[in-house]
Scaffold this motif. Structure first.
Motif, PDB file in Angstrom:
ATOM      1  N   THR A 149       1.001  -1.237  -0.037  1.00 16.94           N
ATOM      2  CA  THR A 149      -0.113  -0.335   0.437  1.00 16.94           C
ATOM      3  C   THR A 149       0.751   1.719  -0.274  1.00 16.94           C
ATOM      4  N   LEU A 150       0.639   2.079  -0.476  1.00 18.65           N
ATOM      5  CA  LEU A 150       1.069   3.955  -0.874  1.00 18.65           C
ATOM      6  C   LEU A 150       0.009   4.310   0.330  1.00 18.65           C
ATOM      7  N   ASP A 151       0.687   5.109   0.987  1.00 26.92           N
ATOM      8  CA  ASP A 151      -0.322   6.354   1.913  1.00 26.92           C
ATOM      9  C   ASP A 151       0.364   7.522   2.385  1.00 26.92           C
ATOM     10  N   SER A 152       0.104   8.637   2.558  1.00 24.23           N
ATOM     11  CA  SER A 152       0.016   9.671   3.317  1.00 24.23           C
ATOM     12  C   SER A 152      -0.625  10.699   4.746  1.00 24.23           C
ATOM     13  N   LEU A 153       0.413  10.961   5.163  1.00 25.59           N
ATOM     14  CA  LEU A 153      -0.173  11.232   6.031  1.00 25.59           C
ATOM     15  C   LEU A 153      -1.053  12.844   6.261  1.00 25.59           C
ATOM     16  N   SER A 154      -1.972  13.346   6.760  1.00 24.11           N
ATOM     17  CA  SER A 154      -3.060  13.969   7.023  1.00 24.11           C
ATOM     18  C   SER A 154      -3.590  14.643   8.167  1.00 24.11           C
ATOM     19  N   ILE A 155      -3.931  15.473   7.842  1.00 31.32           N
ATOM     20  CA  ILE A 155      -5.088  16.106   9.248  1.00 31.32           C
ATOM     21  C   ILE A 155      -6.372  16.086   9.017  1.00 31.32           C
ATOM     22  N   LEU A 156      -7.092  15.714  10.107  1.00 32.75           N
ATOM     23  CA  LEU A 156      -8.643  14.681  10.499  1.00 32.75           C
ATOM     24  C   LEU A 156      -8.756  16.012  11.146  1.00 32.75           C
ATOM     25  N   TYR A 157     -10.420  16.090  10.915  1.00 37.12           N
ATOM     26  CA  TYR A 157     -11.240  17.412  11.122  1.00 37.12           C
ATOM     27  C   TYR A 157     -12.206  16.575  11.717  1.00 37.12           C
ATOM     28  N   ASN A 158     -13.498  17.109  12.602  1.00 36.17           N
ATOM     29  CA  ASN A 158     -14.186  17.372  12.704  1.00 36.17           C
ATOM     30  C   ASN A 158     -14.854  18.280  12.145  1.00 36.17           C
ATOM     31  N   SER A 159     -16.291  17.716  10.940  1.00 35.58           N
ATOM     32  CA  SER A 159     -16.923  18.755  10.192  1.00 35.58           C
ATOM     33  C   SER A 159     -17.611  19.409  11.006  1.00 35.58           C
ATOM     34  N   LYS A 160     -18.406  18.164  12.043  1.00 37.14           N
ATOM     35  CA  LYS A 160     -19.000  19.021  12.624  1.00 37.14           C
ATOM     36  C   LYS A 160     -19.109  20.140  13.941  1.00 37.14           C
ATOM     37  N   ALA A 161     -18.166  20.039  13.980  1.00 39.02           N
ATOM     38  CA  ALA A 161     -17.537  20.565  15.519  1.00 39.02           C
ATOM     39  C   ALA A 161     -16.380  22.051  15.164  1.00 39.02           C
ATOM     40  N   VAL A 162     -15.514  21.443  13.506  1.00 37.99           N
ATOM     41  CA  VAL A 162     -14.915  23.014  14.128  1.00 37.99           C
ATOM     42  C   VAL A 162     -15.413  23.622  12.461  1.00 37.99           C
ATOM     43  N   ASP A 163     -15.162  24.549  12.816  1.00 37.30           N
ATOM     44  CA  ASP A 163     -16.090  26.488  11.660  1.00 37.30           C
ATOM     45  C   ASP A 163     -14.701  26.652  10.513  1.00 37.30           C
ATOM     46  N   LYS A 164     -13.456  26.618  10.683  1.00 39.37           N
ATOM     47  CA  LYS A 164     -12.853  26.811  10.108  1.00 39.37           C
ATOM     48  C   LYS A 164     -11.807  25.679  10.212  1.00 39.37           C
ATOM     49  N   ALA A 165     -12.268  24.936   9.082  1.00 37.30           N
ATOM     50  CA  ALA A 165     -10.906  23.845   8.597  1.00 37.30           C
ATOM     51  C   ALA A 165      -9.627  24.358   8.632  1.00 37.30           C
ATOM     52  N   PRO A 166      -8.665  23.164   9.341  1.00 40.20           N
ATOM     53  CA  PRO A 166      -7.108  23.439   9.386  1.00 40.20           C
ATOM     54  C   PRO A 166      -6.971  23.383   7.599  1.00 40.20           C
ATOM     55  N   THR A 167      -5.606  24.240   7.348  1.00 40.21           N
ATOM     56  CA  THR A 167      -5.509  24.263   6.148  1.00 40.21           C
ATOM     57  C   THR A 167      -3.656  23.399   5.997  1.00 40.21           C
ATOM     58  N   SER A 168      -3.087  23.821   7.495  1.00 45.47           N
ATOM     59  CA  SER A 168      -1.828  23.565   7.150  1.00 45.47           C
ATOM     60  C   SER A 168      -1.396  22.911   8.564  1.00 45.47           C
ATOM     61  N   TRP A 169      -0.047  22.361   8.550  1.00 46.44           N
ATOM     62  CA  TRP A 169       0.405  21.827   9.244  1.00 46.44           C
ATOM     63  C   TRP A 169       0.372  22.280  10.766  1.00 46.44           C
ATOM     64  N   ASN A 170       0.993  23.888  10.514  1.00 45.41           N
ATOM     65  CA  ASN A 170       1.044  24.969  12.072  1.00 45.41           C
ATOM     66  C   ASN A 170      -0.768  25.499  12.390  1.00 45.41           C
ATOM     67  N   ASP A 171      -1.640  24.780  11.887  1.00 44.96           N
ATOM     68  CA  ASP A 171      -3.305  25.033  12.324  1.00 44.96           C
ATOM     69  C   ASP A 171      -3.210  24.427  13.272  1.00 44.96           C
ATOM     70  N   LEU A 172      -2.652  22.797  13.457  1.00 42.72           N
ATOM     71  CA  LEU A 172      -2.980  22.329  14.968  1.00 42.72           C
ATOM     72  C   LEU A 172      -2.409  22.587  16.366  1.00 42.72           C
ATOM     73  N   TRP A 173      -1.141  24.505  16.232  1.00 45.18           N
ATOM     74  CA  TRP A 173      -1.014  25.017  17.250  1.00 45.18           C
ATOM     75  C   TRP A 173      -2.406  26.093  17.436  1.00 45.18           C
ATOM     76  N   ASP A 174      -3.351  25.809  16.693  1.00 43.55           N
ATOM     77  CA  ASP A 174      -3.904  26.832  16.664  1.00 43.55           C
ATOM     78  C   ASP A 174      -4.886  26.681  18.396  1.00 43.55           C
TER      79      ASP A 174
END
Length: 362
Positions: free
Chosen positions: A146-171
């Protein structure tokens, strides 16, 4: 096109899987039952990842293989990660707990060096010639599955503004609502991504990335979500998390869009899981026949269309929607952060230990 919801992994299912793994690991006899190559039906044991991976792989690969090879049955032993596979094979080296085993490409070389895996016979595994370059083994051991890649995951019901950057983890908005299961390959891959963002070289010094992760620690709700990070995001236990794209895409469908995987704008790190012939297997010929089937174009297409991994067989053409959601998509390929997994092999354990000691336990 609306995807058909798929069954989710339950806590009871994971508990049952754990019991199965324990029973196989403690058995006094070989994991593989049935007769040897001499005749009669053979049973080979496959050690693979639990949960949705097991469900999909059983449906799209194992069951069709058994139908095409009625003299061979496959027993699936679910495991959590590559470290668990390595530990179980070490403990059962003379009387192996499996005939075929999945293992991360950054861990598999260690198993090869320790004599836990055997080299494949290309005459018995002819589909090796059809693999993409990155899935090929240079030394004759197990190829990529298998070939895969690392991703950010978020709950669309709980998060108003979707993360777009690794730096958003520190928001600050996600403080106390992060799930970070990074004491494994996810953490190693995240370090590589952070080193790029910080302008550092992961081959020279990972202190910058470790320091950055230490700053994140107060925001983490759980380092070990149960039964897995995808369920934690779906249930609302966590708003944002780090995980793998393929399973994130799978849960996007099964959760009706509640779970959303994100390709960060800075790029991501590709990861390969290898499929390996266990040394001292009592059913070498049957095991290699199974490996050959699993890396063949038909099985790769069926599994990857269902589970969103990128195919390792160059002749496997995924349906349009699935292809655009895997690491093989043009967008994913454009944003790949280079990583030398061969170089990483001898540093992998040390990196994970630093994550456990300095980030999680700090």
């Amino acid at each position: 096109m609306t995807a058909v919801p798929r069954p989710l992994v339950t806590a009871a299912g994971v508990a049952a899987a754990a019991l199965l793994v324990t029973s196989c690991a403690t058995s006094a006899g070989p994991a593989s039952g049935g007769s040897g190559a001499g005749g009669g039906k053979q049973t080979i044991t496959f050690m693979g990842f639990f949960g949705t991976f097991q469900d999909s792989f059983t449906k799209t690969v194992i069951e069709p293989f058994e139908k095409a090879n009625p003299d061979i049955s496959v027993t699936y032993v679910p495991i959590q990660n590559s470290a668990e596979v390595l530990a179980k094979l070490r403990a059962s080296k003379k009387n192996p707990a499996a005939d075929v085993a999945l293992m991360d490409s950054s861990v598999a070389p260690t198993a090869n060096e320790e004599g836990l895996f055997a080299k494949l016979d290309s005459a018995q595994v002819p589909h090796l010639s059809e693999l993409v370059d990155e899935a090929r083994s240079k030394d004759g051991y197990g190829p990529g599955l298998t070939l895969d890649s690392l991703s950010i995951l978020y709950n669309s019901k709980a998060v108003d503004k979707a993360p777009t950057s690794w730096n958003d983890l520190w928001d600050a908005a996600y403080r106390g609502k992060l799930a970070m299961p990074i004491a494994d390959t996810r953490g190693v891959a995240l370090i590589v991504a952070l080193e790029k963002i910080l302008g550092a070289d992961y081959k020279k010094d990972i202190d910058p990335a470790i320091g950055r992760l230490k700053e994140l620690s107060p925001s983490v709700e759980t380092w070990q979500p149960a039964p897995d990070v995808y369920t934690a995001v779906q249930s609302g236990e966590a708003d944002v998390a780090v995980g793998w794209n393929a399973r994130g895409q799978f849960y996007k469908d099964s959760s009706g869009g509640v779970v959303q995987p994100v390709l960060p704008k800075e790029g991501t790190v590709k990861q390969i899981n290898t499929i390996n012939l266990v040394a001292n297997s009592a059913h070498t010929e049957a095991a290699q026949k199974f490996i050959d089937y699993a890396i063949g174009a038909e099985a790769q297409k069926a599994f990857d269309d269902d589970a969103y991994y990128a195919p390792v067989n160059r002749n496997a053409k995924l349906k349009g929607e699935a292809a655009e959601r895997t690491t093989a998509s043009a967008e994913q390929q454009k944003r790949q952060i280079p990583v030398d997994w061969s170089w990483m092999t001898s540093r992998y354990t040390a990196w994970v230990d630093r994550i456990k000691r300095e980030v999680i336990g700090g």
